[in-house]
Design a protein around this motif. Structure first.
Motif, mmCIF file in Angstrom:
data_model
loop_
_atom_site.group_PDB
_atom_site.id
_atom_site.type_symbol
_atom_site.label_atom_id
_atom_site.label_comp_id
_atom_site.label_asym_id
_atom_site.label_seq_id
_atom_site.Cartn_x
_atom_site.Cartn_y
_atom_site.Cartn_z
ATOM 1 N N ARG A 3 46.553 12.379 53.604
ATOM 2 C CA ARG A 3 46.651 11.189 52.754
ATOM 3 C C ARG A 3 45.806 11.350 51.488
ATOM 4 O O ARG A 3 46.231 10.973 50.393
ATOM 5 C CB ARG A 3 46.215 9.957 53.545
ATOM 6 C CG ARG A 3 47.204 9.573 54.644
ATOM 7 C CD ARG A 3 46.638 8.591 55.633
ATOM 8 N NE ARG A 3 46.236 7.347 54.999
ATOM 9 C CZ ARG A 3 45.801 6.283 55.680
ATOM 10 N NH1 ARG A 3 45.710 6.340 56.996
ATOM 11 N NH2 ARG A 3 45.461 5.180 55.061
ATOM 12 N N GLU A 7 47.239 11.270 47.580
ATOM 13 C CA GLU A 7 46.727 10.308 46.602
ATOM 14 C C GLU A 7 46.086 10.996 45.407
ATOM 15 O O GLU A 7 46.177 10.522 44.272
ATOM 16 C CB GLU A 7 45.712 9.380 47.270
ATOM 17 C CG GLU A 7 46.339 8.385 48.244
ATOM 18 C CD GLU A 7 45.301 7.509 48.905
ATOM 19 O OE1 GLU A 7 44.264 8.049 49.331
ATOM 20 O OE2 GLU A 7 45.524 6.286 48.988
ATOM 21 N N GLU A 10 48.861 12.018 43.271
ATOM 22 C CA GLU A 10 49.905 10.990 43.216
ATOM 23 C C GLU A 10 51.276 11.581 43.521
ATOM 24 O O GLU A 10 52.245 11.391 42.774
ATOM 25 C CB GLU A 10 49.897 10.289 41.860
ATOM 26 C CG GLU A 10 48.605 9.528 41.594
ATOM 27 C CD GLU A 10 48.660 8.729 40.306
ATOM 28 O OE1 GLU A 10 49.563 8.972 39.487
ATOM 29 O OE2 GLU A 10 47.792 7.866 40.123
ATOM 30 N N GLN A 13 55.067 12.578 48.709
ATOM 31 C CA GLN A 13 54.781 12.668 50.125
ATOM 32 C C GLN A 13 54.053 13.970 50.430
ATOM 33 O O GLN A 13 53.959 14.852 49.579
ATOM 34 C CB GLN A 13 56.053 12.587 50.980
ATOM 35 C CG GLN A 13 57.109 13.625 50.668
ATOM 36 C CD GLN A 13 58.083 13.170 49.599
ATOM 37 O OE1 GLN A 13 58.510 12.022 49.575
ATOM 38 N NE2 GLN A 13 58.424 14.084 48.699
ATOM 39 N N TYR A 32 52.986 11.661 55.499
ATOM 40 C CA TYR A 32 52.815 10.348 54.883
ATOM 41 C C TYR A 32 53.600 10.279 53.574
ATOM 42 O O TYR A 32 53.818 11.285 52.907
ATOM 43 C CB TYR A 32 51.337 10.072 54.596
ATOM 44 C CG TYR A 32 50.528 9.815 55.840
ATOM 45 C CD1 TYR A 32 50.400 8.534 56.373
ATOM 46 C CD2 TYR A 32 49.887 10.860 56.497
ATOM 47 C CE1 TYR A 32 49.654 8.299 57.516
ATOM 48 C CE2 TYR A 32 49.145 10.635 57.641
ATOM 49 C CZ TYR A 32 49.024 9.357 58.147
ATOM 50 O OH TYR A 32 48.296 9.122 59.277
ATOM 51 N N TYR A 34 53.945 8.259 49.765
ATOM 52 C CA TYR A 34 53.174 7.537 48.761
ATOM 53 C C TYR A 34 54.126 6.741 47.882
ATOM 54 O O TYR A 34 54.951 7.310 47.171
ATOM 55 C CB TYR A 34 52.377 8.543 47.915
ATOM 56 C CG TYR A 34 51.403 7.950 46.928
ATOM 57 C CD1 TYR A 34 50.208 7.390 47.358
ATOM 58 C CD2 TYR A 34 51.666 7.979 45.559
ATOM 59 C CE1 TYR A 34 49.291 6.872 46.445
ATOM 60 C CE2 TYR A 34 50.762 7.462 44.646
ATOM 61 C CZ TYR A 34 49.575 6.914 45.095
ATOM 62 O OH TYR A 34 48.668 6.395 44.193
ATOM 63 N N ASN A 37 51.940 3.176 44.314
ATOM 64 C CA ASN A 37 50.514 3.490 44.150
ATOM 65 C C ASN A 37 49.700 3.300 45.431
ATOM 66 O O ASN A 37 48.500 3.016 45.384
ATOM 67 C CB ASN A 37 49.893 2.647 43.028
ATOM 68 C CG ASN A 37 50.495 2.971 41.682
ATOM 69 O OD1 ASN A 37 50.767 4.148 41.377
ATOM 70 N ND2 ASN A 37 50.730 1.953 40.879
ATOM 71 N N ARG A 38 50.325 3.453 46.554
ATOM 72 C CA ARG A 38 49.567 3.388 47.813
ATOM 73 C C ARG A 38 50.275 4.197 48.899
ATOM 74 O O ARG A 38 51.490 4.399 48.850
ATOM 75 C CB ARG A 38 49.401 1.937 48.283
ATOM 76 C CG ARG A 38 50.697 1.256 48.715
ATOM 77 C CD ARG A 38 50.450 -0.196 49.073
ATOM 78 N NE ARG A 38 51.685 -0.843 49.532
ATOM 79 C CZ ARG A 38 52.072 -0.904 50.794
ATOM 80 N NH1 ARG A 38 51.325 -0.357 51.722
ATOM 81 N NH2 ARG A 38 53.197 -1.501 51.128
ATOM 82 N N ILE A 39 49.486 4.649 49.863
ATOM 83 C CA ILE A 39 50.027 5.373 51.005
ATOM 84 C C ILE A 39 50.663 4.381 51.964
ATOM 85 O O ILE A 39 50.074 3.358 52.303
ATOM 86 C CB ILE A 39 48.900 6.144 51.735
ATOM 87 C CG1 ILE A 39 48.383 7.295 50.864
ATOM 88 C CG2 ILE A 39 49.372 6.664 53.077
ATOM 89 C CD1 ILE A 39 49.298 8.490 50.810
#
Length: 296
Positions: A3, A7, A10, A13, A32, A34, A37-39
């Motif tokens: 993760r 991030e 950016e 995945q 994960y 993305y 702007n968030r996971i």
């Protein structure tokens, strides 16, 4: 780690792929996505674990075989196939970064970070960021491996004496604090010297390994503590368990062990039995010395 890597650049995945040494295959472990702007908090681990990569195939397989990071700004302009991660998410992947995670110089896993067609191409700066994270992760994995080796018996994979004694002391403190019971079991293989003398030490080791596997199938994972105490002697710490229940655990172990037959290269076969002793805290004592002696 996955993760954080996603991030940091950016990315669309990312996934962690682990090398299965026994089968020499690369297994997807976790993934994960993305978005906005968030996971996405949901991990796709359960879905992606069915997917595998053959070493040498695709970007992931190439990075594994070459043991070096691979940056592919636009996979459409290469001969690489679409990454597995795109197949899982039903998205076309454009850009890929794959960085191997090494422990003691051996690739044990790979970090795969990807962007879809609507995202920008990765560049060398993105690659550098992911490599820094991967190096940090490798250090963590290496420390974890060394710690695991330090507390486990190398032949059987069970805990060693030092770790067991620490767990025993801590369990005594917990049981006193919460006013609860636990049981201690000690056992060894009957006539183990005869097995070594008759069939050879390699088959004596085989018997120890078979016993360890039976133990692991009998005790509660992450609850009970099983250790090789020395030679052919083993011990169990059965938390929150009365002596009567501990005896039932012993009986299950013996029943399982009776199904084991070891065959030598020259066709001879043998099985083996155990002698076992059980004690209960605090009935048989409130200190490790007395608990051990009662079972012994």
């Amino acid at each position: 780690i996955v993760r954080f890597a996603i991030e940091s650049v950016e990315a669309s995945q990312g996934a962690l792929i682990v090398h299965n040494r026994e089968k020499n295959i690369l297994n997807y472990q976790d993934m994960y996505v993305y978005e906005n702007n968030r996971i996405m908090l949901e991990s796709f681990g359960d879905v992606i674990k069915d997917y595998q990569v053959v070493p040498g195939k695709g970007v992931v397989g190439d990075a594994f075989v070459k043991e070096t990071p691979v940056l592919v700004p636009d996979i459409r302009s290469t001969n690489y196939p679409q990454p597995v991660i795109g197949e899982v998410l039903k998205r076309e992947i454009k850009s890929v970064i794959v960085v191997p995670l090494k422990v003691d110089g051996e690739v044990v896993a790979l970090l795969e970070i990807t962007n879809t067609l609507d995202k920008r191409e990765f560049n060398s700066e993105d690659m550098e960021v992911v490599m820094i994270i991967a190096n940090f992760a490798s250090t963590i994995l290496e420390n974890a491996k060394h710690y695991t080796l330090a507390i486990h018996d190398r032949l059987t994979g069970l805990y060693n004496t030092h770790y067991f004694q620490k767990e025993m002391d801590e369990e005594i403190d917990r049981s006193i604090r919460y006013n609860r019971y636990f049981s201690f079991v000690i056992f060894d293989i009957d006539d183990f010297k005869k097995i070594n003398d008759t069939y050879g030490h390699s088959y004596g080791d085989r018997a120890l390994k078979e016993l360890a596997q039976c133990i692991q199938r009998t005790v509660r994972k992450d609850v009970d503590v099983a250790a090789r105490y020395g030679g052919d002697e083993f011990v169990l710490l059965l938390t929150n368990t009365r002596g009567e229940e501990a005896i039932k655990v012993c009986e299950r172990l013996l029943k399982l062990l009776r199904t084991i037959t070891i065959t030598t290269d020259d066709g001879r076969k043998f099985g083996f039995t155990l002698s076992m002793g059980v004690s209960e805290f605090p009935t048989d004592g409130k200190e490790a010395y007395y608990i051990f002696n009662a079972a012994d």
